[in-house]
Write a protein that holds these residues in place. Sequence first.
Motif, short mmCIF file in Angstrom:
data_model
loop_
_atom_site.label_atom_id
_atom_site.label_comp_id
_atom_site.label_asym_id
_atom_site.label_seq_id
_atom_site.Cartn_x
_atom_site.Cartn_y
_atom_site.Cartn_z
N GLU A 139 0.82 -1.20 0.00
CA GLU A 139 0.00 0.00 0.00
C GLU A 139 0.86 1.26 0.00
N GLU A 140 1.99 1.21 0.74
CA GLU A 140 2.88 2.37 0.76
C GLU A 140 3.49 2.62 -0.62
N GLU A 141 3.87 1.57 -1.31
CA GLU A 141 4.43 1.74 -2.66
C GLU A 141 3.37 2.28 -3.62
N VAL A 142 2.14 1.81 -3.49
CA VAL A 142 1.07 2.29 -4.36
C VAL A 142 0.80 3.77 -4.12
N ASN A 143 0.77 4.16 -2.86
CA ASN A 143 0.50 5.56 -2.53
C ASN A 143 1.62 6.49 -3.02
N ALA A 144 2.82 5.98 -3.20
CA ALA A 144 3.95 6.80 -3.64
C ALA A 144 4.03 6.94 -5.16
N ILE A 145 3.17 6.26 -5.89
CA ILE A 145 3.22 6.30 -7.35
C ILE A 145 2.53 7.56 -7.88
N ASP A 146 3.22 8.27 -8.77
CA ASP A 146 2.63 9.39 -9.48
C ASP A 146 2.22 8.88 -10.87
N GLU A 147 0.98 8.49 -11.01
CA GLU A 147 0.52 7.79 -12.21
C GLU A 147 -0.10 8.71 -13.26
N ARG A 148 -0.10 10.01 -13.04
CA ARG A 148 -0.81 10.91 -13.94
C ARG A 148 0.08 11.32 -15.12
N GLN A 149 -0.53 11.33 -16.30
CA GLN A 149 0.15 11.76 -17.52
C GLN A 149 -0.75 12.73 -18.28
#
Length: 585
Positions: free
Chosen positions: A193-203
């Motif tokens: 969950e911590e890794e997922v929350n750290a992802i900047d997935e917007r393009q």
Amino acid sequence: MLKHINLVIFLLLGLSQTLTAQEEDEKDDIGTETVTVTKAYTPTISDAFKIKSSPNLNDSIVLQKKKIEYNIFSVPVASTFTPAKGKASAVKKTPPPVLYNSYASAGVGNPANLMGKFYTSRTIDRESGYTIGLDHNSSRGDIDGVALDNIYSNSKLNATYIKRDRYFDWGADLNLQHRLYNWYGIPDGVFTEEEVNAIDERQNYFTAGVEGHINVHDSYFENAKLKYRRFWDSAKSGENRVAFESGFGFPVAEEKLEVKANIDYVNGKFENSALNNPSNEPGIDYSNLQVGVSPNLVMNVDDFSLNLGVKVVYGLDAENSDSNFYIYPAVTASYRLMDDMAIAYGGVEGGLDQNSYYGYVEGNPYVSPTLGILPTDRQYDGYLGVKGQLLPNLSYNVKASYTAENRVPLFKLNPQNTARDDDKGYFYGNSFEVFYDDMKTIGVFAELNVDVNRNFTLGVNAEYYNYNTETDNPAWNLPEIQGSLFMDYQIGKKWYAGANLFYVGSREDVATIANASGLPSTFNAEIVELDSYFDANAHVGYRWNDRLSFFLRVANIANNNYQRWANYPVQGLQVMAGATYKFDL
């Protein structure tokens, strides 16, 4: 008495002597003789005497005509008859539709979907005018089972100016667009969950382009088009593309020689390195130039049409200092076998297809900003088919093809490379790269269209492809079978409806995990099977009056969260309602 007797005897003797002499003359006939007239015959015409039509009467008694007088005695007659006035019959004309130069449309639906459109077309004078169009689609709803944000937005502005003259016409276009997507397709159960929350997935993708064209009438120089487009994203990637096209036409006896020329240049830069590399250095630069000319002789004889041509292209990869000449066939033909019932057609064509970052995003918005951009060498594309109308309201088209291409771009999952420290979160196996492969493809296409009546149309098509790659890998993310069905129905004057259904067969992809070597052949890989899917969409509308209408649209009726791309499920059932209003500005 005696005297009279003597006279008779004398006459009889004379007559007898005459007859005897005549007989002697006939016996002594000397034959025919020719008589020559020395004086010319000159006939004369006497004046005709015309009898008067009304001769004079010399009778002593002349009858005189008696003068007769007529008198009319009018007697009134009582009558109640009143004749009806005649009325000329007329053909009832259908009133012409009311046309407006502008319209606005808006809709809202689940899950938090918004749609808005605006369009206007204005005339400046008899020869010129302009159009402006705005379009927006967005969704802020969450897809079940997806941990990352999956919102999207697509907004664009188009403006066009057109000027018409006696001998030519020209125009200019302006295009602006913004698109928002998210790399939300991470594998399930792999990251905390911590890794997922750290992802900047917007393009974010941005496009700005201008285009100008001119068409000339009754001239050897027929047309020209010049286009420039700037494309960039929020990951510091940028691309420029300039394309110029022109056409000429020359009469050759009873035929026509067409000559087309083009220049196509694309260059760009990715700040980020390919995800196969352990680090994010260096970036990727590309620069591809194409210069081509294509002469084509057009021949039309009765039911037969033939285009004989060739394409000569010079291609330059300026970044790698590599250049080459390409020669491609450009031959097409058609022949009417049975009037409109059967038209046979075929051809062999080829070309050097310019690829670009913009084009790849159009095909798959989830690509990573780490692509290698190369043109596709379409050596030849041979096809043969038959089309026509079996009935006045039933048409068909059947075609078989064989294509040989080099450097075919295939979308494939990027490897997971969590050692990277890129600004954007596309290195978790949730983006796609472009894999180039040489390929030969056999294809079969069939289509059937039915116009049941003026208010109902129905169409169905199906395609089958067999791929043979140079690397013996599957043709990544390409289906072998796909088909679609569409229909439109005008229900009276107020209601209308339509539907479209499509089917896409199974596909294959590969999921890999990168290592420090940077060699894809050493990566841990697993084939991913993507199931086939079926989608159905429908719409219904009601015209309140000439200006106002309402609509209802339903998408993904089966509520199936199928995957168009690996790890990217789509939204389920979507319902949108809205209205469209027409007006004059």
